[in-house]
Design an enzyme around this catalytic site. Structure first.
Site, PDB file in Angstrom:
ATOM      1  N   ASP A 124      58.508 128.499 -21.785  1.00  0.00           N
ATOM      2  CA  ASP A 124      58.273 129.775 -21.119  1.00  0.00           C
ATOM      3  C   ASP A 124      58.449 131.653 -21.112  1.00  0.00           C
ATOM      4  OD1 ASP A 124      58.027 130.624 -17.809  1.00  0.00           O
ATOM      5  OD2 ASP A 124      60.193 131.301 -18.096  1.00  0.00           O
ATOM      6  N   ASP A 172      58.308 134.879 -19.130  1.00  0.00           N
ATOM      7  CA  ASP A 172      60.212 135.140 -18.607  1.00  0.00           C
ATOM      8  C   ASP A 172      61.153 135.175 -17.937  1.00  0.00           C
ATOM      9  OD1 ASP A 172      57.991 137.752 -18.093  1.00  0.00           O
ATOM     10  OD2 ASP A 172      56.722 136.725 -16.836  1.00  0.00           O
TER      11      ASP A 172
END
Length: 224
Positions: free
Chosen positions: A11, A13
């Site tokens: 991922d 953020d």
């Protein structure tokens, strides 16, 4: 005999970079422009990882679909403006030890690295170029082309693109959406404790990293 290729998905953020300052500022701007009270910080960070067209209705279910669309547009406009003003490195700094860990994982024989993010392709490109990370990731799955997390589409596409079997893949993320996506795709999920969801919310994770430097060892344990 060499081991099979392994796919390590990240991922963005809350996992690779801490972009919460600009996320919160852009969301405040968008809601104020809509003449509505901005959501609380905890609520905004709670939807990070979802695609904006899914996240905004969760934050403001009482508003119309038309207003949701306006807020999405105003958020994107504000976020891009903030990033342009301060630069990628300052607006979305890498977490401590992230770069060294990425280098080590990328250099290890048989490892393939990828990204699965709620960002747009344009936003991801800006971030990767700003941090000079583009060469590390062989597959980059973004919100433009997939349903929002936790739908497994991003991870299934990454597996198909790289030819890696699901048992040889792992998803690393900071939210429950990442862990649910991994489970739905039939791959292992490793949570990180430094992101936007509390570690106790990452219930389907097979392990929790407390420091970026923990990740290589935890990844090795996934495959025994």
């Amino acid at each position: 005999m060499s081991r099979p290729e392994r796919l390590i998905m990240f991922d963005v953020d809350g996992t690779l970079v801490d972009s919460q300052g600009d996320i919160l500022a852009a969301m405040t701007h968008a809601f104020e422009r809509a003449d509505h009270a901005p959501p609380l910080r905890e609520a905004v960070l709670g939807i990070v990882g979802l695609s904006l067209d899914v996240a905004i209705p969760r934050l403001a279910p009482h508003l119309t679909d038309e207003m949701h669309g306006c807020i999405v547009g105003w958020y994107k406009e504000a976020y891009m403006g903030l990033r342009a003003q301060s630069g990628v490195v300052q607006s979305s700094p890498l977490y401590p030890h992230a770069l060294d860990t990425l280098r080590a994982l990328h250099a290890a024989e048989g490892n393939l690295l990828g990204v699965a993010t709620g960002k747009s392709a344009r936003g991801l490109d800006k971030l990767l170029d700003g941090h000079d990370l583009r060469s590390y990731f062989v597959t980059r799955q973004v919100a433009d082309h997939h349903p929002s997390k936790p739908h497994p589409s991003m991870l299934l596409a990454a597996l198909a693109e790289t030819g890696v079997a699901s048992e040889n893949a792992v998803m690393i993320g900071d939210t429950s959406f990442d862990m649910e996506m991994a489970r739905a795709a039939g791959i292992a999920g490793i949570g990180v404790a430094w992101g936007y969801h509390r570690p106790e919310a990452l219930g389907t994770a097979c392990a929790i990293a407390r420091d970026f430097r923990d990740l290589p060892g935890l990844i090795d344990k996934v495959w025994g």
